[in-house]
Enzyme design. Structure first.
Site, PDB file in Angstrom:
ATOM      1  N   GLY A 287     -53.282  16.279 -19.579  1.00 55.26           N
ATOM      2  CA  GLY A 287     -52.104  15.850 -19.264  1.00 55.26           C
ATOM      3  C   GLY A 287     -51.266  14.663 -19.827  1.00 55.26           C
ATOM      4  O   GLY A 287     -51.964  14.377 -21.138  1.00 55.26           O
ATOM      5  N   HIS A 288     -50.898  13.570 -19.342  1.00 57.10           N
ATOM      6  CA  HIS A 288     -50.196  12.514 -19.708  1.00 57.10           C
ATOM      7  C   HIS A 288     -51.037  11.618 -20.275  1.00 57.10           C
ATOM      8  O   HIS A 288     -51.028  11.169 -21.615  1.00 57.10           O
ATOM      9  CB  HIS A 288     -49.245  11.736 -18.794  1.00 57.10           C
ATOM     10  CG  HIS A 288     -48.598  10.982 -19.365  1.00 57.10           C
ATOM     11  ND1 HIS A 288     -47.364  10.942 -20.308  1.00 57.10           N
ATOM     12  CD2 HIS A 288     -48.507   9.453 -19.229  1.00 57.10           C
ATOM     13  CE1 HIS A 288     -46.793   9.817 -20.607  1.00 57.10           C
ATOM     14  NE2 HIS A 288     -47.711   8.773 -20.000  1.00 57.10           N
ATOM     15  N   PHE A 289     -52.166  11.277 -19.902  1.00 55.81           N
ATOM     16  CA  PHE A 289     -53.184  10.265 -20.428  1.00 55.81           C
ATOM     17  C   PHE A 289     -54.237  11.227 -20.744  1.00 55.81           C
ATOM     18  O   PHE A 289     -55.348  11.410 -20.451  1.00 55.81           O
ATOM     19  CB  PHE A 289     -53.756   9.561 -19.217  1.00 55.81           C
ATOM     20  CG  PHE A 289     -52.637   8.382 -18.842  1.00 55.81           C
ATOM     21  CD1 PHE A 289     -53.043   7.215 -19.669  1.00 55.81           C
ATOM     22  CD2 PHE A 289     -51.793   8.123 -17.995  1.00 55.81           C
ATOM     23  CE1 PHE A 289     -52.318   5.785 -19.365  1.00 55.81           C
ATOM     24  CE2 PHE A 289     -51.107   7.070 -17.767  1.00 55.81           C
ATOM     25  CZ  PHE A 289     -51.263   6.177 -18.503  1.00 55.81           C
TER      26      PHE A 289
END
Length: 311
Positions: A287-289
């Protein structure tokens, strides 16, 4: 012949041996705070100072702490600097009436920090807010960029996920949409920036989002983050200029993107091919991180990439 066939059969049924572990050291990591235009700016530093430098630019609502697991994997070969922007992490948090919270200003402050540290040449690692900070630094001093590493750092309209439609309403009339800021700074949004899109939630440290939310809940943070969210509209407006620079200069570029990010979607990674046909682009099942669950994979790609582009 029988021995050759037996060897082939064995290779087809025997699982591949795991890759050797990446070398890692935290022995050289140190933590600093210096004054930049009267503001205390915190940064992490690691690796030999005579090695090529990588500057790691963090995202929202994190800090240089997001690179804690990556830094030791790179510090065996590179000099690393990871600053906190004003208003983030361990850097000072001056009120908005004494420090203008805009991406222009964050980039100027970060650039001045590097000037003070005598760093004139570097690879840039851009994540989330690190992209608009970093691209401004690149355009201000293009001669300093050795290579570009992009991890969910958007520079294309098609990379903006569905939530940005509501944020665009806020850009158009901020006083009429306080609920957008409320949602942006909420505990659930802070948590989901880490967990949304992952199939491996067990790899995520809950301290990440509880600490980030505690920071966002501090007095004065709502005004700071609302100002930056409103100023983000200038980043979308600057995308064509950033793209034109990439198209003209074609810096060596590695894109390692969490493909399941609902904020900066995978199309934003693929879009880099338009302007950088030689870019190395990897879509990761994250995901984003993405660093929370793909640290080793990203570190290995960085080491391989920079070895091919020594500057």
């Amino acid at each position: 012949m029988f021995q050759q066939l037996a060897a082939l059969a064995l290779s087809a049924t025997t699982p591949a041996l795991p890759a050797p572990p990446l070398p890692s050291t935290s022995a050289t990591t140190s933590f600093h705070k210096v004054q930049v235009d009267g503001i205390g700016i915190f940064y992490r530093e690691a690796g030999p100072r005579d090695a090529p430098t990588i500057v790691l630019l963090h995202g929202f609502p994190s800090s240089s702490r997001e690179f804690d697991s990556l830094i030791p994997l790179l510090a065996t070969r590179y000099h690393l600097i990871a600053p906190d922007y004003p208003g983030f992490g361990q850097s000072d948090t001056p009120p908005p009436d004494t420090y203008r919270y805009s991406f222009d200003h964050l980039a100027q402050t970060t650039g001045k920090l590097l000037d003070q540290l005598g760093i004139r040449r570097y690879a840039l690692y851009l994540h989330d807010y690190g992209a608009p900070v970093g691209y401004r630094m690149i355009l201000a001093h293009p001669e300093r960029l050795q290579a570009l590493i992009v991890q969910n750092g958007n520079a294309y309209r098609e990379g903006l996920g569905p939530k940005w439609a509501k944020i665009a309403d806020y850009w158009a009339a901020p006083a009429e949409h306080p609920e957008v800021v409320d949602a942006f700074l909420s505990f659930e949004a802070t948590k989901q920036r880490h967990l949304a899109g992952t199939r491996h939630p067990e790899r995520y440290d809950p301290d990440s989002w509880t600490d980030e939310f505690a920071h966002l809940a501090q007095p004065g943070q709502r005004a700071i983050q609302a100002a930056l969210l409103y100023d983000y509209r200038t980043n979308a407006a600057a995308y064509p200029a950033w793209q034109a620079w990439l198209r003209t200069h074609r810096p060596p570029t590695l894109v390692a993107w969490g493909a399941n990010d609902p904020s900066f979607v995978a199309a934003g990674a693929e879009a880099y091919r338009r302007d950088l046909p030689d870019a190395e682009i990897h879509l990761l099942d994250a995901g984003h991180f993405a660093l929370d669950e793909a640290t080793d994979a990203i570190a290995q790609r960085i080491l391989n990439f920079l070895a091919r582009h020594p500057g």
